[in-house]
Structures are given as C-alpha cells and as structure tokens.
Motif scaffolding. Structure first.
Motif, PDB file in Angstrom:
ATOM      1  N   GLN A 169       0.823  -1.210   0.000  1.00 42.89           N
ATOM      2  CA  GLN A 169       0.000   0.000   0.000  1.00 42.89           C
ATOM      3  C   GLN A 169       0.861   1.265   0.000  1.00 42.89           C
ATOM      4  O   GLN A 169       0.588   2.213  -0.751  1.00 42.89           O
ATOM      5  N   ASN A 170       1.906   1.285   0.826  1.00 38.02           N
ATOM      6  CA  ASN A 170       2.803   2.446   0.871  1.00 38.02           C
ATOM      7  C   ASN A 170       3.481   2.678  -0.472  1.00 38.02           C
ATOM      8  O   ASN A 170       3.588   3.819  -0.929  1.00 38.02           O
ATOM      9  N   ALA A 171       3.933   1.606  -1.106  1.00 34.19           N
ATOM     10  CA  ALA A 171       4.608   1.738  -2.400  1.00 34.19           C
ATOM     11  C   ALA A 171       3.648   2.249  -3.468  1.00 34.19           C
ATOM     12  O   ALA A 171       4.009   3.115  -4.274  1.00 34.19           O
ATOM     13  N   GLU A 172       2.407   1.743  -3.456  1.00 34.25           N
ATOM     14  CA  GLU A 172       1.421   2.220  -4.434  1.00 34.25           C
ATOM     15  C   GLU A 172       1.131   3.710  -4.228  1.00 34.25           C
ATOM     16  O   GLU A 172       1.032   4.466  -5.202  1.00 34.25           O
ATOM     17  N   ALA A 207       9.916   3.391  -5.478  1.00 29.79           N
ATOM     18  CA  ALA A 207       8.612   2.896  -5.028  1.00 29.79           C
ATOM     19  C   ALA A 207       8.202   1.657  -5.827  1.00 29.79           C
ATOM     20  O   ALA A 207       7.656   0.699  -5.267  1.00 29.79           O
ATOM     21  N   GLU A 208       8.479   1.670  -7.123  1.00 27.89           N
ATOM     22  CA  GLU A 208       8.147   0.519  -7.953  1.00 27.89           C
ATOM     23  C   GLU A 208       8.924  -0.724  -7.510  1.00 27.89           C
ATOM     24  O   GLU A 208       8.373  -1.830  -7.450  1.00 27.89           O
ATOM     25  N   LYS A 209      10.185  -0.550  -7.165  1.00 28.10           N
ATOM     26  CA  LYS A 209      11.008  -1.654  -6.681  1.00 28.10           C
ATOM     27  C   LYS A 209      10.438  -2.215  -5.374  1.00 28.10           C
ATOM     28  O   LYS A 209      10.357  -3.425  -5.184  1.00 28.10           O
ATOM     29  N   LYS A 210      10.011  -1.319  -4.480  1.00 26.17           N
ATOM     30  CA  LYS A 210       9.408  -1.751  -3.216  1.00 26.17           C
ATOM     31  C   LYS A 210       8.084  -2.464  -3.445  1.00 26.17           C
ATOM     32  O   LYS A 210       7.764  -3.427  -2.748  1.00 26.17           O
TER      33      LYS A 210
END
Length: 134
Positions: free
Chosen positions: A98-101, A116-119
């Motif tokens: 959720q945080n990464a999205e 963020a995409e990697k996470k």
C-alpha cells in the motif's frame, strides 16, 4: 539426484548454507534450473520466488534480486533480502504494498517512482510466496 553445495547470503547474514539437489530461480533472462554438474554460469536475479530442494522437499522463499554464480564446486546466491514462505509477515507485506502504491501515485521524481516501484515488486513477491492473492 546428486547433491551440491549452495550458499545464499545477504548483507546481514548467511540465509542458507548446505546441500541441495536443485534450485529454480528467475533471472533477467527467465527461469533457470540448476542441478549438479551445471556449467559455470553467472546471472542477475530479479525479485521473485526461488525454489530450493532441501531433504527431498522443494522449499519456496521470496528473493529480492541479486545474482547467482555457479562454479564446478558450488552455487552462491547473493541477494538484498530473502525469507522462507512461512516466515513472511503478511500484514507487513500488505502495508509495504500500500505504501509503495501511494508513493508511486505522488512521486516527485523518476528516482522516487523507480524506488517505489522496486518496493512494490518486493511486496508483491512476498505476498505471492506467502500464498496470498493480490
């Protein structure tokens, strides 16, 4: 099948060191299976499930990128992080997803978006390995 030595290390610890008869991992070029006697080989690994045969049983772990080196004597995997399926904290992985999205939606630079995409990929991989649908 004939066993061979496998060592999986992260920056923090040795995750696995022992005998296996096969591993299946995802490289940047696709899936690869390693058995005893495999030709010398080096490949980049992507965040994905990795299968390791231990005592006749295929065990699954969530691998967070890295590389694989096959030599005549052993196989070494170096990764950023790895955990067995039954050790994954599903609630934490859901929060990370959720945080990464959210970060991807409000990114201020390409670097932030890429991070963020990697996470997100790591969180989705952990959920997949934990047996959770997303």
């Amino acid at each position: 099948m004939t066993p061979f030595k496998l060592k999986i290390i992260t920056p923090e610890k040795t995750f696995f060191s022992g005998d296996t008869t096969q591993i299946i991992a995802k490289t940047t070029m696709g899936n690869v299976g390693i058995l005893h006697g495999h030709v010398p080989y080096v490949a980049n690994l992507v965040s994905s499930p990795i299968l390791i045969e231990v005592d006749g049983e295929l065990k699954e772990a969530a691998l967070s990128g890295g590389f694989l080196k096959v030599s005549p004597d052993d196989v070494v995997v170096v990764t950023y992080a790895i955990e067995w399926a039954d050790e994954i904290d599903v609630a934490r992985a859901e929060r990370s997803k959720q945080n990464a999205e959210e970060r991807m939606k409000r990114h201020e630079s390409q670097k932030e978006f890429d991070r963020a995409e990697k996470k997100l990929k790591r969180a989705l991989n952990r959920l997949l390995v934990a047996g959770r649908k997303h």
